[in-house]
Design a protein around this motif. Structure first.
Motif, PDB file in Angstrom:
ATOM      1  N   THR A 144       7.290  36.905  20.400  1.00  0.00           N
ATOM      2  CA  THR A 144       7.747  35.763  19.610  1.00  0.00           C
ATOM      3  C   THR A 144       8.327  34.706  20.537  1.00  0.00           C
ATOM      4  OG1 THR A 144       8.322  37.247  17.784  1.00  0.00           O
ATOM      5  CG2 THR A 144       9.330  35.062  17.764  1.00  0.00           C
ATOM      6  N   VAL A 145       8.026  33.448  20.264  1.00  0.00           N
ATOM      7  CA  VAL A 145       8.587  32.353  21.054  1.00  0.00           C
ATOM      8  C   VAL A 145       9.904  31.917  20.414  1.00  0.00           C
ATOM      9  CG1 VAL A 145       8.243  30.000  21.888  1.00  0.00           C
ATOM     10  CG2 VAL A 145       6.309  31.596  21.815  1.00  0.00           C
ATOM     11  N   ILE A 146      10.950  31.918  21.231  1.00  0.00           N
ATOM     12  CA  ILE A 146      12.296  31.590  20.770  1.00  0.00           C
ATOM     13  C   ILE A 146      12.888  30.550  21.705  1.00  0.00           C
ATOM     14  CG2 ILE A 146      14.620  32.508  20.413  1.00  0.00           C
ATOM     15  CD1 ILE A 146      13.271  35.214  19.803  1.00  0.00           C
ATOM     16  N   ALA A 147      13.479  29.511  21.135  1.00  0.00           N
ATOM     17  CA  ALA A 147      14.149  28.490  21.942  1.00  0.00           C
ATOM     18  C   ALA A 147      15.639  28.801  22.003  1.00  0.00           C
ATOM     19  CB  ALA A 147      13.920  27.103  21.352  1.00  0.00           C
ATOM     20  N   LEU A 148      16.166  28.832  23.217  1.00  0.00           N
ATOM     21  CA  LEU A 148      17.596  29.081  23.418  1.00  0.00           C
ATOM     22  C   LEU A 148      18.200  27.937  24.220  1.00  0.00           C
ATOM     23  CD1 LEU A 148      17.550  32.844  24.490  1.00  0.00           C
ATOM     24  CD2 LEU A 148      18.207  31.927  22.268  1.00  0.00           C
ATOM     25  N   ARG A 149      19.377  27.510  23.831  1.00  0.00           N
ATOM     26  CA  ARG A 149      20.102  26.508  24.617  1.00  0.00           C
ATOM     27  C   ARG A 149      20.586  27.148  25.903  1.00  0.00           C
ATOM     28  NH1 ARG A 149      23.537  25.325  19.656  1.00  0.00           N
ATOM     29  NH2 ARG A 149      22.107  24.122  18.374  1.00  0.00           N
ATOM     30  N   SER A 150      20.775  26.328  26.918  1.00  0.00           N
ATOM     31  CA  SER A 150      21.243  26.838  28.210  1.00  0.00           C
ATOM     32  C   SER A 150      22.570  27.573  28.067  1.00  0.00           C
ATOM     33  CB  SER A 150      21.386  25.693  29.216  1.00  0.00           C
ATOM     34  OG  SER A 150      20.121  25.247  29.597  1.00  0.00           O
ATOM     35  N   GLU A 151      23.429  27.065  27.198  1.00  0.00           N
ATOM     36  CA  GLU A 151      24.729  27.712  26.971  1.00  0.00           C
ATOM     37  C   GLU A 151      24.550  29.155  26.497  1.00  0.00           C
ATOM     38  OE1 GLU A 151      28.543  27.318  23.982  1.00  0.00           O
ATOM     39  OE2 GLU A 151      27.298  25.561  24.318  1.00  0.00           O
ATOM     40  N   GLU A 152      23.591  29.377  25.580  1.00  0.00           N
ATOM     41  CA  GLU A 152      23.332  30.731  25.078  1.00  0.00           C
ATOM     42  C   GLU A 152      22.641  31.581  26.135  1.00  0.00           C
ATOM     43  OE1 GLU A 152      20.936  29.112  21.942  1.00  0.00           O
ATOM     44  OE2 GLU A 152      22.326  29.866  20.424  1.00  0.00           O
ATOM     45  N   ALA A 153      21.601  31.009  26.777  1.00  0.00           N
ATOM     46  CA  ALA A 153      20.812  31.753  27.752  1.00  0.00           C
ATOM     47  C   ALA A 153      21.625  32.132  28.984  1.00  0.00           C
ATOM     48  CB  ALA A 153      19.583  30.940  28.150  1.00  0.00           C
ATOM     49  N   SER A 154      22.668  31.371  29.294  1.00  0.00           N
ATOM     50  CA  SER A 154      23.483  31.674  30.474  1.00  0.00           C
ATOM     51  C   SER A 154      24.282  32.958  30.296  1.00  0.00           C
ATOM     52  CB  SER A 154      24.429  30.508  30.777  1.00  0.00           C
ATOM     53  OG  SER A 154      25.420  30.400  29.785  1.00  0.00           O
ATOM     54  N   LYS A 155      24.395  33.438  29.075  1.00  0.00           N
ATOM     55  CA  LYS A 155      25.147  34.660  28.798  1.00  0.00           C
ATOM     56  C   LYS A 155      24.259  35.892  28.710  1.00  0.00           C
ATOM     57  CE  LYS A 155      28.850  32.112  26.939  1.00  0.00           C
ATOM     58  NZ  LYS A 155      29.754  31.740  25.977  1.00  0.00           N
ATOM     59  N   ILE A 156      22.996  35.722  29.099  1.00  0.00           N
ATOM     60  CA  ILE A 156      22.050  36.831  29.136  1.00  0.00           C
ATOM     61  C   ILE A 156      21.681  37.044  30.597  1.00  0.00           C
ATOM     62  CG2 ILE A 156      19.790  37.668  28.399  1.00  0.00           C
ATOM     63  CD1 ILE A 156      20.053  35.528  26.079  1.00  0.00           C
ATOM     64  N   LEU A 157      22.097  38.164  31.171  1.00  0.00           N
ATOM     65  CA  LEU A 157      21.792  38.442  32.570  1.00  0.00           C
ATOM     66  C   LEU A 157      20.489  39.219  32.655  1.00  0.00           C
ATOM     67  CD1 LEU A 157      25.326  39.384  33.928  1.00  0.00           C
ATOM     68  CD2 LEU A 157      24.181  37.161  33.928  1.00  0.00           C
ATOM     69  N   VAL A 158      19.603  38.751  33.540  1.00  0.00           N
ATOM     70  CA  VAL A 158      18.277  39.340  33.668  1.00  0.00           C
ATOM     71  C   VAL A 158      17.982  39.652  35.124  1.00  0.00           C
ATOM     72  CG1 VAL A 158      17.389  38.139  31.631  1.00  0.00           C
ATOM     73  CG2 VAL A 158      17.133  37.087  33.875  1.00  0.00           C
TER      74      VAL A 158
END
Length: 81
Positions: A62-76
């Protein structure tokens, strides 16, 4: 980049990664988990919006759009295709 954790928003467009840790809390954490962002989930960074934020990611088909603020809290961990 192997074995080095980076925030998801720093993953280059076209790059692949596996989710390793969520550092968000409360309802934001619950939303990320509901989207399927659990440990070892494969994520692909697809494209940025014209303004640069949000960024589109493919997560579990699934394609999901995340703001940088949200994505910065996901460590990969970056991985090869």
């Amino acid at each position: 980049m192997k074995d080095q954790l980076i925030p998801l928003n720093l993953l280059p467009i076209g790059g692949f990664a596996k989710v390793k840790e969520l550092i968000s809390e409360g309802s934001a954490r619950r939303r990320m988990l509901d989207l399927g962002l659990i440990s070892d989930t494969r994520v692909e960074s697809l494209r940025r919006s014209p303004s640069g934020d949000p960024i589109a990611y493919e997560i579990r088909g699934t394609v999901i759009a995340l703001r940088s603020e949200e994505a910065s809290k996901i460590l990969v961990e970056a991985i090869e295709r």
